[in-house]
Design a protein around this motif. Structure first.
Motif, mmCIF file in Angstrom:
data_model
loop_
_atom_site.group_PDB
_atom_site.id
_atom_site.type_symbol
_atom_site.label_atom_id
_atom_site.label_comp_id
_atom_site.label_asym_id
_atom_site.label_seq_id
_atom_site.Cartn_x
_atom_site.Cartn_y
_atom_site.Cartn_z
ATOM 1 N N PHE A 1 -21.415 -1.781 -14.446
ATOM 2 C CA PHE A 1 -20.433 -1.889 -13.382
ATOM 3 C C PHE A 1 -19.323 -0.858 -13.588
ATOM 4 C CE2 PHE A 1 -22.607 -5.849 -13.408
ATOM 5 C CZ PHE A 1 -22.586 -6.314 -12.093
ATOM 6 N N TYR A 2 -18.975 -0.186 -12.504
ATOM 7 C CA TYR A 2 -17.868 0.757 -12.533
ATOM 8 C C TYR A 2 -16.560 -0.022 -12.421
ATOM 9 C CZ TYR A 2 -14.854 4.673 -11.194
ATOM 10 O OH TYR A 2 -13.852 5.604 -11.139
ATOM 11 N N VAL A 3 -15.650 0.195 -13.360
ATOM 12 C CA VAL A 3 -14.348 -0.463 -13.376
ATOM 13 C C VAL A 3 -13.302 0.614 -13.136
ATOM 14 C CG1 VAL A 3 -12.788 -1.944 -14.663
ATOM 15 C CG2 VAL A 3 -15.244 -2.151 -15.021
ATOM 16 N N ASP A 4 -12.696 0.581 -11.961
ATOM 17 C CA ASP A 4 -11.930 1.715 -11.455
ATOM 18 C C ASP A 4 -10.491 1.759 -11.975
ATOM 19 O OD1 ASP A 4 -11.545 4.030 -10.129
ATOM 20 O OD2 ASP A 4 -11.970 3.249 -8.139
ATOM 21 N N GLN A 5 -10.319 2.095 -13.257
ATOM 22 C CA GLN A 5 -9.018 2.385 -13.857
ATOM 23 C C GLN A 5 -7.950 1.340 -13.525
ATOM 24 O OE1 GLN A 5 -8.044 6.746 -13.483
ATOM 25 N NE2 GLN A 5 -9.715 6.654 -12.006
ATOM 26 N N PRO A 6 -8.067 0.115 -14.014
ATOM 27 C CA PRO A 6 -7.072 -0.916 -13.710
ATOM 28 C C PRO A 6 -5.651 -0.413 -13.987
ATOM 29 C CG PRO A 6 -8.889 -1.833 -14.953
ATOM 30 C CD PRO A 6 -9.099 -0.356 -14.938
ATOM 31 N N THR A 7 -4.787 -0.517 -12.977
ATOM 32 C CA THR A 7 -3.462 0.082 -13.033
ATOM 33 C C THR A 7 -2.387 -0.961 -12.793
ATOM 34 O OG1 THR A 7 -4.352 2.189 -12.258
ATOM 35 C CG2 THR A 7 -1.984 1.861 -12.008
ATOM 36 N N ASN A 8 -1.330 -0.932 -13.601
ATOM 37 C CA ASN A 8 -0.173 -1.800 -13.400
ATOM 38 C C ASN A 8 0.606 -1.284 -12.197
ATOM 39 O OD1 ASN A 8 2.551 -2.837 -13.566
ATOM 40 N ND2 ASN A 8 2.089 -3.485 -15.657
ATOM 41 N N PRO A 9 0.713 -2.058 -11.105
ATOM 42 C CA PRO A 9 1.352 -1.544 -9.897
ATOM 43 C C PRO A 9 2.850 -1.320 -10.026
ATOM 44 C CG PRO A 9 0.802 -3.855 -9.628
ATOM 45 C CD PRO A 9 0.184 -3.418 -10.909
ATOM 46 N N GLU A 10 3.466 -1.906 -11.053
ATOM 47 C CA GLU A 10 4.899 -1.731 -11.244
ATOM 48 C C GLU A 10 5.216 -0.498 -12.085
ATOM 49 O OE1 GLU A 10 7.119 -5.254 -12.318
ATOM 50 O OE2 GLU A 10 5.489 -6.525 -11.624
ATOM 51 N N THR A 11 4.418 -0.279 -13.138
ATOM 52 C CA THR A 11 4.713 0.827 -14.059
ATOM 53 C C THR A 11 3.832 2.046 -13.848
ATOM 54 O OG1 THR A 11 3.155 0.054 -15.747
ATOM 55 C CG2 THR A 11 5.386 -0.871 -15.799
ATOM 56 N N GLY A 12 2.684 1.855 -13.199
ATOM 57 C CA GLY A 12 1.725 2.948 -13.054
ATOM 58 C C GLY A 12 0.876 3.159 -14.291
ATOM 59 N N ILE B 1 0.830 -1.200 0.000
ATOM 60 C CA ILE B 1 0.000 0.000 0.000
ATOM 61 C C ILE B 1 0.868 1.254 0.000
ATOM 62 C CG2 ILE B 1 -0.162 0.134 2.526
ATOM 63 C CD1 ILE B 1 -3.037 0.882 0.097
ATOM 64 N N PHE B 2 2.138 1.111 0.410
ATOM 65 C CA PHE B 2 3.020 2.269 0.561
ATOM 66 C C PHE B 2 3.939 2.491 -0.645
ATOM 67 C CE2 PHE B 2 2.245 0.561 4.863
ATOM 68 C CZ PHE B 2 1.532 1.628 5.379
ATOM 69 N N GLU B 3 4.217 1.453 -1.407
ATOM 70 C CA GLU B 3 5.114 1.571 -2.552
ATOM 71 C C GLU B 3 4.296 1.726 -3.828
ATOM 72 O OE1 GLU B 3 7.704 -1.764 -2.521
ATOM 73 O OE2 GLU B 3 8.381 -1.418 -0.464
ATOM 74 N N ARG B 4 4.345 2.891 -4.429
ATOM 75 C CA ARG B 4 3.551 3.177 -5.612
ATOM 76 C C ARG B 4 4.335 4.116 -6.522
ATOM 77 N NH1 ARG B 4 0.352 4.555 -0.886
ATOM 78 N NH2 ARG B 4 0.718 6.715 -0.287
ATOM 79 N N PRO B 5 3.992 4.150 -7.807
ATOM 80 C CA PRO B 5 4.691 5.045 -8.734
ATOM 81 C C PRO B 5 4.572 6.502 -8.306
ATOM 82 C CG PRO B 5 3.325 3.463 -9.921
ATOM 83 C CD PRO B 5 2.960 3.343 -8.478
ATOM 84 N N GLU B 6 5.547 7.309 -8.671
ATOM 85 C CA GLU B 6 5.521 8.721 -8.305
ATOM 86 C C GLU B 6 4.410 9.476 -9.017
ATOM 87 O OE1 GLU B 6 9.291 10.529 -8.884
ATOM 88 O OE2 GLU B 6 10.322 9.250 -7.408
ATOM 89 N N LYS B 7 4.072 9.028 -10.248
ATOM 90 C CA LYS B 7 3.050 9.720 -11.028
ATOM 91 C C LYS B 7 2.061 8.734 -11.637
ATOM 92 C CE LYS B 7 5.445 14.003 -12.203
ATOM 93 N NZ LYS B 7 5.742 14.968 -13.288
ATOM 94 N N LEU B 8 0.816 9.185 -11.770
ATOM 95 C CA LEU B 8 -0.233 8.446 -12.463
ATOM 96 C C LEU B 8 -0.898 9.394 -13.449
ATOM 97 C CD1 LEU B 8 -1.964 6.542 -9.504
ATOM 98 C CD2 LEU B 8 -0.484 5.539 -11.248
#
Length: 227
Positions: A195-206, A7-14
């Motif tokens: 159904f709302y699909v909340d912007q599926p995001t690659n956790p490694e690349t953002g 939960i704490f390690e995430r890309p700097e920008k999205l």
């Protein structure tokens, strides 16, 4: 291969924005909202504001369950205590949950922009307000399913949260006959629940995959063999 996502390690920008700024702008989201992208039903919550104007809030993050023959409970999973919807529900004790098909979704989205206190939010968004049958609240005529509800309880998501979970009890349902007949328009497929699909995001690349919404295609029955 499974990988743990902190939960704490995430890309700097999205999407070109600072991550924290982006999550706040998108509605006070968690990083895990985008990592999991768990879909949830889309509907519009309607009621009366204290000035007699229509309130309409496009909503998701909720669940529905029966608990005994006479109890169908709707749990609104995330309601901001500073919004018109929360104020309306606490003042009146009732609301209607209105389920759109995709042909009117563009009008439902406009309720986000037409949310001034002095606005009739249903009408201003190009939809038709009509009186609910059992509760003192407006409902959206164009929606194929309307669930009239009474307020039961609320609970903060966590101590000090500005969002709450709200429990509602369904007291009446109105559904279009073309939709409760699955051989016609039905509840599922391209004309049914959204159904709302909340912007599926690659956790490694953002990298964000923009989906926004989806519909449910029914599958073939699976025999329940439990052993």
């Amino acid at each position: 291969m499974k990988k743990e996502v902190s939960i704490f390690e995430r890309p700097e920008k999205l999407a070109g924005y600072e991550t924290e700024q982006y999550l706040t702008y998108c509605g006070n989201l968690s990083w895990y909202d985008l990592v999991t992208a768990v879909p949830s039903l889309v509907f519009v919550v309607t009621g009366w504001k204290s000035n007699g104007k229509e309130n309409a809030c496009l909503h998701s993050w909720s669940s529905f369950m029966g608990s005994g023959i006479d109890n169908f409970i709707c749990v609104l999973g995330k309601v901001n205590k500073g919004g018109h919807m929360y104020q309306s529900l606490k003042e009146t004790g009732v609301c209607v949950l209105n389920f759109p098909s995709k042909d009117i979704y563009d009008h439902c989205i406009k309720t986000i922009g037409n949310n001034e206190f002095e606005a009739d939010e249903i009408t201003a968004s190009g939809l038709t307000a009509e009186k609910a049958s059992k509760v003192n609240a407006p409902q959206i005529k164009e929606c194929f399913l309307n669930i009239e509800c009474e307020y039961l309880w609320e609970q903060e998501l966590f101590e000090g949260s500005k969002d709450v979970v709200i429990g509602l009890k369904a007291v009446n349902i109105c559904m279009d006959s073309e939709h409760y007949d699955q051989t016609k328009l039905g509840r599922y497929g391209k004309n049914g629940f959204m159904f709302y699909v909340d912007q599926p995001t690659n956790p490694e690349t953002g990298e964000i995959t923009t989906i926004n919404y989806g519909t449910l295609e029914p599958g073939e029955p699976v025999e329940w063999i439990t052993k």
